[in-house]
Each structure stands twice: as structure tokens, then as C-alpha cells.
Design a protein around this motif. Structure first.
Motif, short mmCIF file in Angstrom:
data_model
loop_
_atom_site.label_atom_id
_atom_site.label_comp_id
_atom_site.label_asym_id
_atom_site.label_seq_id
_atom_site.Cartn_x
_atom_site.Cartn_y
_atom_site.Cartn_z
N LEU A 185 1.83 6.48 -5.90
CA LEU A 185 1.01 6.68 -7.09
C LEU A 185 0.08 7.88 -6.94
O LEU A 185 -0.09 8.66 -7.88
N ARG A 186 -0.50 8.07 -5.78
CA ARG A 186 -1.45 9.18 -5.62
C ARG A 186 -0.75 10.53 -5.79
O ARG A 186 -1.34 11.47 -6.32
N GLU A 187 0.48 10.62 -5.35
CA GLU A 187 1.22 11.86 -5.55
C GLU A 187 1.49 12.08 -7.03
O GLU A 187 1.40 13.20 -7.54
N PHE A 188 1.83 10.98 -7.73
CA PHE A 188 2.05 11.07 -9.18
C PHE A 188 0.79 11.54 -9.90
O PHE A 188 0.85 12.32 -10.85
N ALA A 220 -5.09 -3.02 -3.26
CA ALA A 220 -6.14 -3.00 -4.27
C ALA A 220 -7.22 -1.98 -3.92
O ALA A 220 -7.71 -1.25 -4.79
N ASN A 221 -7.60 -1.92 -2.64
CA ASN A 221 -8.62 -0.95 -2.23
C ASN A 221 -8.12 0.48 -2.38
O ASN A 221 -8.88 1.39 -2.72
N ALA A 222 -6.81 0.69 -2.11
CA ALA A 222 -6.24 2.03 -2.29
C ALA A 222 -6.23 2.43 -3.76
O ALA A 222 -6.52 3.58 -4.11
N LEU A 223 -5.89 1.48 -4.64
CA LEU A 223 -5.90 1.77 -6.07
C LEU A 223 -7.32 2.00 -6.58
O LEU A 223 -7.55 2.82 -7.48
N LEU A 224 -8.27 1.29 -5.99
CA LEU A 224 -9.66 1.40 -6.41
C LEU A 224 -10.16 2.83 -6.34
O LEU A 224 -10.94 3.27 -7.19
N LYS A 225 -9.70 3.59 -5.35
CA LYS A 225 -10.12 4.98 -5.21
C LYS A 225 -9.76 5.78 -6.45
O LYS A 225 -10.54 6.62 -6.93
N SER A 226 -8.57 5.53 -7.00
CA SER A 226 -8.15 6.23 -8.22
C SER A 226 -8.96 5.77 -9.42
O SER A 226 -9.25 6.57 -10.33
N LEU A 227 -9.34 4.49 -9.45
CA LEU A 227 -10.14 3.98 -10.56
C LEU A 227 -11.58 4.48 -10.49
O LEU A 227 -12.24 4.66 -11.52
N GLU A 228 -12.07 4.71 -9.27
CA GLU A 228 -13.44 5.17 -9.09
C GLU A 228 -13.59 6.66 -9.43
O GLU A 228 -14.70 7.11 -9.74
N GLU A 229 -12.50 7.41 -9.34
CA GLU A 229 -12.54 8.84 -9.64
C GLU A 229 -11.57 9.12 -10.78
O GLU A 229 -10.54 9.77 -10.61
N PRO A 230 -11.90 8.60 -11.96
CA PRO A 230 -10.94 8.68 -13.07
C PRO A 230 -10.72 10.11 -13.56
O PRO A 230 -11.63 10.93 -13.57
N ILE A 286 0.81 -1.21 0.00
CA ILE A 286 0.00 0.00 0.00
C ILE A 286 0.85 1.26 0.00
O ILE A 286 0.42 2.31 -0.50
N SER A 287 2.08 1.19 0.52
CA SER A 287 2.92 2.39 0.53
C SER A 287 3.28 2.84 -0.88
O SER A 287 3.68 3.98 -1.08
N GLN A 288 3.13 1.96 -1.87
CA GLN A 288 3.37 2.35 -3.25
C GLN A 288 2.21 3.17 -3.82
O GLN A 288 2.36 3.80 -4.86
N ILE A 289 1.06 3.12 -3.14
CA ILE A 289 -0.09 3.94 -3.53
C ILE A 289 -0.15 5.20 -2.67
O ILE A 289 -0.28 6.31 -3.17
N VAL A 290 -0.08 5.01 -1.34
CA VAL A 290 -0.13 6.11 -0.38
C VAL A 290 1.13 6.04 0.46
O VAL A 290 1.37 5.04 1.12
N ARG A 291 1.94 7.08 0.47
CA ARG A 291 3.24 7.02 1.15
C ARG A 291 3.09 6.71 2.63
O ARG A 291 2.47 7.43 3.38
N ARG A 292 3.69 5.60 3.03
CA ARG A 292 3.77 5.24 4.44
C ARG A 292 5.17 4.75 4.79
O ARG A 292 5.47 4.50 5.94
N ASP A 293 5.99 4.56 3.77
CA ASP A 293 7.33 4.01 3.96
C ASP A 293 8.30 4.91 3.19
O ASP A 293 8.23 5.02 1.97
#
Length: 324
Positions: A111-114, A140-150, A97-104
Motif C-alpha cells: 500500500l505504501r508504494e501505491f 493496523a499500526n503500519a496503516l495508521l501512519k498513512s492515516l496520520e499523514e493524509p 503487514i507485508s501488504q502495507i510495507v513490502r516484506r514478502d
């Protein structure tokens, strides 16, 4: 120009969507591993970032800036989401998940920053997820947010070998392109463009079963020599088979022997099964029993973390026990 071979209907469908109307923002590239889905995704991404120029098969001008930047891995509007190395140097088991939302802090730009800004070099950004099957549920749930708000300026290309494992909500937001096995002629063309010195192209095409990635992996493992070693073991007496099986065990235990070990786990039971079909009566019944034992050992070797050398020796002796 792209070196993509085969999958003409998928290329046509994808290009038509972007040149003939409002395209979908997320695509699920689904099919067996080794078919070339990741290469398709990269060629499609390059074509999109080059402005989707007219021409067949994701063709872009050879001096195209987008193509040069993609080849160099430095295009500012492109992101590949994949498993990253852990501190041990080996790849992580999952896309985290840190690859979607920075935690590490050790992860690169999430990805969200990108996605938070606007494209920097053109009108569009492209994200490849390779493979989407590697995402854990939280990722997957974190990525889903980006897919839901294209965003209209972003295209997602989701590579999946087992789409049934993905969240239904992710699948429902993607347009699916299904990939099938390639004809042998196309697999041969892939091999002809690769470095397979010392390998038997005809054997590789036969073993590929329509998956060029499988053929290239077997070539890297030295499958021609392995097939010869297994064939030479068939029907050997114990006093000759044991040294040969020990040599096989040593070859998979050496540094860099992982590919040969993986190929052995696949090919030893297959060699036994093929031999069983050539036999009759008690010899065939014995060979079927041997195949069952070898197949079970090969299936359990990795999950149970069995010693590769011991597994290789046992498989070699199973092959040797076949009737000559």
C-alpha cells in the motif's frame, strides 16, 4: 449507475461531504456483517473516481471509464486491502503487514508504494480496507501512519463489522458512518436481483433479519432444503431419525458442504428454540435442555475443530428428540 439498495441516509451524508465542502480523508463504515457496507464502499469509490458527478445514489454515466475499469478490477487509482490467499490456497487469517510495507515477495504492490506517487487517471485515489477488523496489530499500526499523514488526493474507506476491535487511534482519524439493518422490502429487492433459483424468497427475508448478505449466504447454502430436512426430523423415532441424521452428516461432509454446515450450526439451535416456545410443561423443559446442548455444540464446533459430520449427526438427533 449503481445497484446499491437501501442506506439512503448514509449515501446522502457521504455525497454531501464531497460536494459541499472539505471532505474527510478516512471513513469508517461500521455495522453488522451482511448489511452491504462493502458494496457501499465499492459504489462510493467508483463515484469518487468518476469525479463525484451530480446525481442521486452514486450514479455515474454507464459509459464512464472509471466505472468500466472498476468493474474490470483494473483501475490504477484504486486499491482494495483484504486478506490474501496463503500458499495452501485458503485465505490468510489476517491482513498482514507485508501488504502495507513490502516484506514478502509473494505479495502484490504494498500500500505504501501505491500511495507514494500521484493519481494516474484523475485527481483522486481510493483505498478500501475490507475488513479493517482483519488487520493484526502490526498491520493496523503500519496503516495508521498513512492515516496520520493524509494526502488530499487519497480517500480511505474502512469497512468494519466490529469497530470496537480497532485501535482507538484509527477510529479517531475516521469519520464514522453507521449502517443499520434494512427493511424487509429492501432485502427482498436485493434477493430479486440475485440468482436464488430453488430457494424460498419469503423464508430468506425472514431469516435475513435485515441483513441481505446473510440472506444471500443462506441461499448459497441451500437453506430451503435444510429447513425442510430439519422440520422433517422433529419428533421422529430413533429408527427413522438416525438414517436422516446420517444423511444430514454426509451432506455437510461432501466437497462444497461448508456453507451448509455453517447454516446448520446457526439454524439447528434456532429450530429447537422455536419449537420449545410452542410446547408446555415437561415437553418444554426438555426442549430447553436440548436447545442448551445443541447451542453449546454449535458454538464450540468450529473453535474446537470438531468433525463436521459428527456435529451434524448430533444436531440432527437433538432436533429429532423434540416432541412431535
Amino acid at each position: 449507475m449503481t445497484n446499491l439498495i437501501g442506506h439512503q441516509s448514509q449515501i446522502s451524508d457521504f455525497m454531501a461531504a464531497f460536494t459541499g465542502g472539505r471532505p474527510h480523508h478516512a471513513w469508517l463504515l461500521a455495522g453488522q456483517q451482511g448489511l452491504g457496507k462493502a458494496q457501499f464502499a465499492h459504489a462510493a469509490a467508483t463515484w469518487l473516481l468518476a469525479g463525484a458527478p451530480a446525481g442521486p445514489n452514486f450514479t455515474v454515466p454507464p459509459d464512464c471509464e472509471a466505472a468500466r475499469l472498476m468493474a474490470a478490477g483494473s483501475h490504477l487509482d484504486f486499491r482494495r486491502l483484504e486478506r490474501l490467499p496463503a500458499k495452501t490456497g485458503k485465505l490468510r487469517a489476517e491482513i498482514v503487514i507485508s501488504q502495507i510495507v513490502r516484506r514478502d515477495a509473494s505479495d502484490p504492490q504494498p500500500l505504501r508504494e501505491f500511495l507514494s506517487g500521484t493519481p494516474m487517471l484523475g485527481p483522486r485515489r481510493v483505498v478500501i480496507v475490507d475488513a479493517a477488523d482483519d488487520m493484526n496489530r502490526n498491520t493496523a499500526n503500519a496503516l495508521l501512519k498513512s492515516l496520520e499523514e493524509p494526502s488530499e488526493d487519497t480517500v480511505f474507506l474502512m469497512v468494519s463489522h466490529t469497530p470496537g476491535r480497532l485501535l482507538p487511534t484509527i477510529r479517531s482519524r475516521c469519520r464514522t458512518l453507521r449502517f443499520s439493518r434494512l427493511p424487509d422490502a429492501d432485502v427482498a429487492r436485493v434477493l430479486a436481483s440475485a440468482n436464488i433459483d430453488g430457494e424460498d424468497p419469503a423464508l430468506l427475508v425472514h431469516l435475513a433479519q435485515g441483513c441481505p448478505g446473510r440472506a444471500l449466504g443462506l441461499a448459497a447454502a441451500g437453506i430451503t432444503a435444510l429447513e425442510r430436512d430439519l422440520a422433517n426430523l422433529v419428533g421422529q423415532p430413533v429408527e427413522r431419525a438416525s438414517p436422516a441424521a446420517l444423511a444430514l452428516a454426509r451432506s455437510v461432509s461432501l466437497k462444497g458442504g461448508e456453507g451448509r454446515y455453517t447454516a446448520l450450526l446457526d439454524r439447528a439451535p434456532a429450530v429447537i428454540a422455536a419449537r420449545a416456545q410452542q410446547l408446555a410443561g415437561h415437553a418444554r423443559a426438555d426442549a430447553i435442555t436440548t436447545w442448551e446442548q445443541a447451542a453449546r455444540l454449535a458454538r464450540e464446533a468450529v473453535p474446537l475443530q470438531l468433525d463436521p459430520g459428527q456435529v451434524a449427526y448430533a444436531l440432527g438427533m437433538h432436533v429429532a428428540s423434540l416432541a412431535a
